[in-house]
Design an enzyme around this catalytic site. Structure first.
Site, PDB file in Angstrom:
ATOM      1  N   SER A   1       0.833  -1.208   0.000  1.00  0.00           N
ATOM      2  CA  SER A   1       0.000   0.000   0.000  1.00  0.00           C
ATOM      3  C   SER A   1       0.866   1.257   0.000  1.00  0.00           C
ATOM      4  CB  SER A   1      -0.909   0.033   1.232  1.00  0.00           C
ATOM      5  OG  SER A   1      -1.752  -1.081   1.278  1.00  0.00           O
TER       6      SER A   1
HETATM    7  N1  SAH Z   1      -1.142  -4.759   3.893  1.00  0.00           N
HETATM    8  C1  SAH Z   1      -0.335  -4.991   2.709  1.00  0.00           C
HETATM    9  C2  SAH Z   1      -0.986  -4.541   1.412  1.00  0.00           C
HETATM   10  C3  SAH Z   1      -1.917  -5.535   0.995  1.00  0.00           C
HETATM   11  S1  SAH Z   1      -2.522  -5.604  -0.659  1.00  0.00           S
HETATM   12  C4  SAH Z   1       1.033  -4.369   2.821  1.00  0.00           C
HETATM   13  O1  SAH Z   1       1.300  -3.645   3.781  1.00  0.00           O
HETATM   14  O2  SAH Z   1       1.856  -4.633   1.941  1.00  0.00           O
HETATM   15  C5  SAH Z   1      -3.911  -6.647  -0.249  1.00  0.00           C
HETATM   16  C6  SAH Z   1      -3.569  -8.070   0.135  1.00  0.00           C
HETATM   17  O3  SAH Z   1      -4.776  -8.709   0.531  1.00  0.00           O
HETATM   18  C7  SAH Z   1      -3.006  -8.915  -1.005  1.00  0.00           C
HETATM   19  O4  SAH Z   1      -1.783  -9.478  -0.630  1.00  0.00           O
HETATM   20  C8  SAH Z   1      -4.085  -9.972  -1.243  1.00  0.00           C
HETATM   21  O5  SAH Z   1      -3.563 -11.222  -1.656  1.00  0.00           O
HETATM   22  C9  SAH Z   1      -4.716 -10.058   0.127  1.00  0.00           C
HETATM   23  N2  SAH Z   1      -6.083 -10.599   0.156  1.00  0.00           N
HETATM   24  C10 SAH Z   1      -7.084 -10.433  -0.746  1.00  0.00           C
HETATM   25  N3  SAH Z   1      -8.189 -11.090  -0.351  1.00  0.00           N
HETATM   26  C11 SAH Z   1      -7.880 -11.694   0.844  1.00  0.00           C
HETATM   27  C12 SAH Z   1      -8.603 -12.541   1.734  1.00  0.00           C
HETATM   28  N4  SAH Z   1      -9.870 -12.903   1.503  1.00  0.00           N
HETATM   29  N5  SAH Z   1      -7.969 -12.987   2.847  1.00  0.00           N
HETATM   30  C13 SAH Z   1      -6.676 -12.632   3.115  1.00  0.00           C
HETATM   31  N6  SAH Z   1      -5.944 -11.843   2.288  1.00  0.00           N
HETATM   32  C14 SAH Z   1      -6.541 -11.380   1.164  1.00  0.00           C
END
Ligand code: SAH
Length: 220
Positions: free
Chosen positions: A69
């Site tokens: 992010s």
């Molecule tokens: N918090 C992260 C950014 C995340 S991007 C950071 O600091 O880098 C969003 C993430 O959510 C992705 O890695 C994606 O694979 C995950 N994601 C999407 N749907 C999800 C679900 N149902 N359960 C867990 N993770 C999920």
């Protein structure tokens, strides 16, 4: 990740101070959050060929079609969460692990779920090497972690089409959930559980996240 990437030089520290000032100028006020951004080396979460992008206030691809992010978004969600040391926080969407480390730097005990196996395996290995103790889980964030509930705080870092009931049920009374809701673009909601049956909600502007997906089996 190569070992030399876990070196935090004066140059990195200088770039991080600039990034922190940028976030302050963009409206982040919580000094504990700004301090955490200033402490956690964001370049540790990048592959070595992309290090020069680590201190720009931008989201960046981290593989498996996902992104780390934007620093402003991480700071904004962290500020909305009103974290205090010792709190138990559940994060949905570990991704690179950067947001989880910011929360840990704020003194929280962080539980984080990722549905993409490769990303989960990567953070499970790399976060301890960075000296962060984060509890990483592989699974579907829509279900939360009932075995570890209830939580003081819940943060969702992917775009949720709706507010998952199972997650709200894992929030303590007095607890706060921060969640971006919507399809193409999302509204940032802050929900506060005030009793077993009542939750209040506030909206905090528009953001863009990668989608929160339910069926993990497809892209493992
Ligand atoms: N918090 C992260 C950014 C995340 S991007 C950071 O600091 O880098 C969003 C993430 O959510 C992705 O890695 C994606 O694979 C995950 N994601 C999407 N749907 C999800 C679900 N149902 N359960 C867990 N993770 C999920």
């Amino acid at each position: 990740m190569s070992a030399n990437q876990l070196i935090d030089t004066y140059r990195h520290q200088g770039l991080r101070r600039k990034l922190t000032e940028q976030l302050r100028n963009k409206g982040i006020k919580d000094e504990t959050v700004l301090k955490a951004i200033n402490h956690v080396p964001r370049h540790y979460f990048f592959d070595s060929s992309f290090l020069e992008f680590a201190y720009e206030d931008k989201a960046f691809p981290i593989g498996s079609g996902q992104t780390i992010s934007q620093p402003y978004t991480v700071a904004f969600q962290s500020e909305l969460l009103q974290v205090k040391a010792g709190m138990r926080i559940l994060e949905i969407g570990t991704g690179s692990g950067y947001q989880a480390c910011i929360l840990a730097e704020l003194g929280a005990k962080v539980y984080t779920i990722e549905r993409q196996k490769l990303l989960y395996e990567k953070t499970k290995l790399t976060l301890p090497r960075m000296n962060f103790r984060i509890r990483t889980f592989y699974g579907d964030g829509y279900k939360g972690l009932p075995a570890h509930a209830p939580f003081d705080r819940i943060i969702i870092t992917a775009a949720a089409p709706l507010i998952p009931d199972a997650l709200l049920a894992q929030l303590k009374i007095g607890g706060i959930m921060v969640i971006p809701v919507g399809d193409d673009s999302q509204v940032m909601y802050r929900l506060t559980r005030i009793s077993d049956t009542e939750v209040t909600s506030e909206q905090h502007g528009n953001f863009r996240f990668v989608p929160m997906l339910a069926d993990r089996a497809k892209d493992v």
